[in-house]
Design a protein around this motif. Structure first.
Motif, PDB file in Angstrom:
ATOM      1  N   ASN A 259       6.710   7.213  -2.629  1.00 32.74           N
ATOM      2  CA  ASN A 259       5.637   6.758  -1.958  1.00 32.74           C
ATOM      3  C   ASN A 259       4.116   6.629  -2.657  1.00 32.74           C
ATOM      4  OD1 ASN A 259       6.734   7.294   0.469  1.00 32.74           O
ATOM      5  ND2 ASN A 259       6.052   9.476   0.889  1.00 32.74           N
ATOM      6  N   VAL A 260       4.180   7.294  -3.925  1.00 33.78           N
ATOM      7  CA  VAL A 260       3.034   7.149  -4.834  1.00 33.78           C
ATOM      8  C   VAL A 260       3.262   5.617  -5.322  1.00 33.78           C
ATOM      9  CG1 VAL A 260       2.527   7.746  -7.178  1.00 33.78           C
ATOM     10  CG2 VAL A 260       3.025   9.536  -5.493  1.00 33.78           C
ATOM     11  N   LEU A 261       4.574   5.358  -5.799  1.00 32.32           N
ATOM     12  CA  LEU A 261       4.699   3.890  -6.317  1.00 32.32           C
ATOM     13  C   LEU A 261       4.396   2.914  -5.301  1.00 32.32           C
ATOM     14  CD1 LEU A 261       5.937   2.208  -8.208  1.00 32.32           C
ATOM     15  CD2 LEU A 261       8.266   2.207  -7.353  1.00 32.32           C
ATOM     16  N   ALA A 262       4.791   2.953  -3.986  1.00 27.07           N
ATOM     17  CA  ALA A 262       4.445   2.167  -2.927  1.00 27.07           C
ATOM     18  C   ALA A 262       2.823   2.144  -2.891  1.00 27.07           C
ATOM     19  CB  ALA A 262       4.745   2.698  -1.574  1.00 27.07           C
ATOM     20  N   TRP A 263       2.143   3.057  -2.924  1.00 22.88           N
ATOM     21  CA  TRP A 263       0.704   3.311  -2.844  1.00 22.88           C
ATOM     22  C   TRP A 263      -0.065   2.302  -3.953  1.00 22.88           C
ATOM     23  CZ3 TRP A 263      -2.968   5.913  -6.130  1.00 22.88           C
ATOM     24  CH2 TRP A 263      -4.437   6.112  -5.390  1.00 22.88           C
ATOM     25  N   LEU A 264       0.596   2.507  -5.181  1.00 20.16           N
ATOM     26  CA  LEU A 264      -0.061   2.135  -6.434  1.00 20.16           C
ATOM     27  C   LEU A 264       0.025   0.473  -6.270  1.00 20.16           C
ATOM     28  CD1 LEU A 264       1.003   4.300  -9.102  1.00 20.16           C
ATOM     29  CD2 LEU A 264      -1.017   4.078  -8.416  1.00 20.16           C
ATOM     30  N   ILE A 265       1.298   0.043  -5.806  1.00 17.23           N
ATOM     31  CA  ILE A 265       1.508  -1.490  -5.817  1.00 17.23           C
ATOM     32  C   ILE A 265       0.596  -2.266  -4.800  1.00 17.23           C
ATOM     33  CG2 ILE A 265       3.187  -3.138  -5.271  1.00 17.23           C
ATOM     34  CD1 ILE A 265       5.100  -1.278  -6.735  1.00 17.23           C
ATOM     35  N   GLN A 266       0.386  -1.313  -3.653  1.00 16.46           N
ATOM     36  CA  GLN A 266      -0.381  -1.657  -2.594  1.00 16.46           C
ATOM     37  C   GLN A 266      -1.798  -1.921  -3.070  1.00 16.46           C
ATOM     38  OE1 GLN A 266      -1.356   1.069   0.510  1.00 16.46           O
ATOM     39  NE2 GLN A 266      -1.624  -0.444   1.941  1.00 16.46           N
ATOM     40  N   GLN A 267      -2.388  -0.637  -3.863  1.00 19.32           N
ATOM     41  CA  GLN A 267      -3.626  -0.762  -4.340  1.00 19.32           C
ATOM     42  C   GLN A 267      -3.950  -2.119  -5.387  1.00 19.32           C
ATOM     43  OE1 GLN A 267      -6.054   1.791  -3.624  1.00 19.32           O
ATOM     44  NE2 GLN A 267      -4.415   2.064  -2.108  1.00 19.32           N
ATOM     45  N   LYS A 268      -2.852  -2.293  -6.002  1.00 18.93           N
ATOM     46  CA  LYS A 268      -3.140  -3.649  -6.907  1.00 18.93           C
ATOM     47  C   LYS A 268      -3.065  -4.919  -6.280  1.00 18.93           C
ATOM     48  CE  LYS A 268      -1.352  -6.036 -10.855  1.00 18.93           C
ATOM     49  NZ  LYS A 268      -0.147  -6.331 -11.855  1.00 18.93           N
ATOM     50  N   HIS A 269      -2.232  -5.022  -5.292  1.00 19.43           N
ATOM     51  CA  HIS A 269      -2.097  -6.274  -4.680  1.00 19.43           C
ATOM     52  C   HIS A 269      -2.573  -6.611  -3.342  1.00 19.43           C
ATOM     53  CE1 HIS A 269       0.979  -7.533  -7.734  1.00 19.43           C
ATOM     54  NE2 HIS A 269       1.630  -6.188  -7.472  1.00 19.43           N
ATOM     55  N   GLU A 270      -3.160  -5.567  -2.816  1.00 18.66           N
ATOM     56  CA  GLU A 270      -3.944  -5.809  -1.460  1.00 18.66           C
ATOM     57  C   GLU A 270      -5.289  -5.307  -1.574  1.00 18.66           C
ATOM     58  OE1 GLU A 270      -2.045  -3.891   1.826  1.00 18.66           O
ATOM     59  OE2 GLU A 270       0.039  -4.583   1.246  1.00 18.66           O
TER      60      GLU A 270
END
Length: 358
Positions: A259-270
């Motif tokens: 979940n942390v990884l998904a959140w980090l990638i979301q922060q960067k790309h969205e």
């Protein structure tokens, strides 16, 4: 690099120049004649600043701060020797370092030196001379004997061959400040040596370190509790994502690494709005002329819908100089007139205005 002009034809002929105008770069006494179009200033500048043009055989290239920044952006493996040109000890070290310059070049390690004291300060390097190895901009300071060229070369080769590590790098408060300024995307794990769960959480997060590297997000950890407190973090462990220096605090389950990884990638790309706490709010009110704060409640479905709408205008607000953030804090929401979030407050040079619209 100094630019001068001359009308001395005899001097030009000594360097084989018979047609004018002509441009010559003197590199450590060696004359290099420019063969291109002098009217194309961009190509002239490119030639003058090209690494192949500037490289002096068996000499470590001297750079200025602007050139160093350019190299940090393009070089995956860069060694920088920060020194004082007037210091005899520094010059003695340089003699030794130039013995391994070619070996570094052979394995794809760029080697430069810089005597700009201001540059050292901006990289948080207080004591000169010092040698720093940058792997994709991430700094590692050499702690050994700079006069021992064999040990230094071995360290550099090991640092390069090690490549991306599955172990999250440790930094102190000073280095953390430098990283937030120099890395576009950075995530920081704050922990305390006296915390009984911090090591367990760290072990889980280290399983996603490689994935964050692949996503272009630098992952570091720090046990500097004061640095955490400056961000208003009082409970450790904690995770903070920085984008262009702006922090966003992770408020989910830090032990759920996927979940942390998904959140980090979301922060960067969205287009996501940074999540802040009280300490950051007070800091932003003081430092930002124009600030919009969205107060929300995770348990309220309407809050989630409003957040999606606001995220569509986040970039537009930024274009007008308005910093938009979000905050899940009922007491602070109540302080600014919202007993039941959602609510939006606009701060203009410290004075707040409550949004009354839909």
């Amino acid at each position: 690099m100094h630019f001068v002009t001359t009308e001395d034809v005899d001097l030009a002929q000594q360097y084989g120049i018979t047609e004018f105008p002509a441009l010559v770069l003197f590199r450590n006494g060696e004359a290099l004649v420019y063969k291109g179009n002098l009217k194309d200033e961009q190509k002239v500048l490119g030639w003058l600043t090209d690494e192949d043009t500037l490289e002096i055989p068996n000499k470590i290239e001297e750079v200025n701060e602007r050139m160093l920044e350019r190299l940090l952006n393009v070089s995956s493996n860069l060694v920088v020797f920060f020194y004082d040109d007037a210091d005899k000890y520094s010059r003695k070290i340089l003699v030794e370092l130039e013995n391994i310059d070619d070996e570094c070049d052979d394995v794809g390690i760029d080697f430069v030196k810089i005597s700009d004291e201001g540059a050292a300060g901006r990289h948080d390097l207080k004591d000169l001379p010092v040698l720093v190895f940058y792997s994709n901009r991430f700094p590692q300071i050499y702690e050994g004997d700079l006069l021992n060229e064999e040990a230094l070369l071995e360290w550099l080769l090991d640092s390069k061959d090690r490549g991306p590590s599955s172990v999250i790098e440790e930094v102190d408060g000073a280095m953390l400040q430098s990283l937030t300024e120099n890395f576009e995307y950075l995530v920081v794990y704050f922990y305390d040596d006296n915390c009984p769960t911090c090591e367990t959480v760290l072990a889980e997060l280290e399983t996603i370190d490689d994935e964050t590297d692949e996503a272009g997000i630098q992952f570091v950890k720090t046990g500097d509790v004061k640095a955490a407190q400056q961000l208003g973090i009082t409970h450790l462990p904690a995770l903070v994502y920085f984008e262009a220096g702006v922090p966003s605090i992770y408020d989910g389950d830090i032990t759920a690494e996927e979940n942390v990884l998904a959140w980090l990638i979301q922060q960067k790309h969205e287009d996501t709005i940074e999540n802040i706490n009280r300490q950051l709010l007070y800091s932003l009110i003081d430092s930002q002329d124009y600030l919009a704060v969205y107060f929300f409640n995770d348990e309220n479905e309407e809050c989630a819908k409003v957040l999606k709408t606001l995220e569509k205008i986040d970039d537009d607000a930024s274009d007008f100089g308005v910093h938009l953030v979000k905050m899940n804090d009922r007491l602070m929401a109540k302080k600014y007139g919202f007993r039941n979030p959602p609510g939006l407050v606009y701060f203009r040079k410290g004075k707040h205005i409550k949004y009354e619209g839909e």
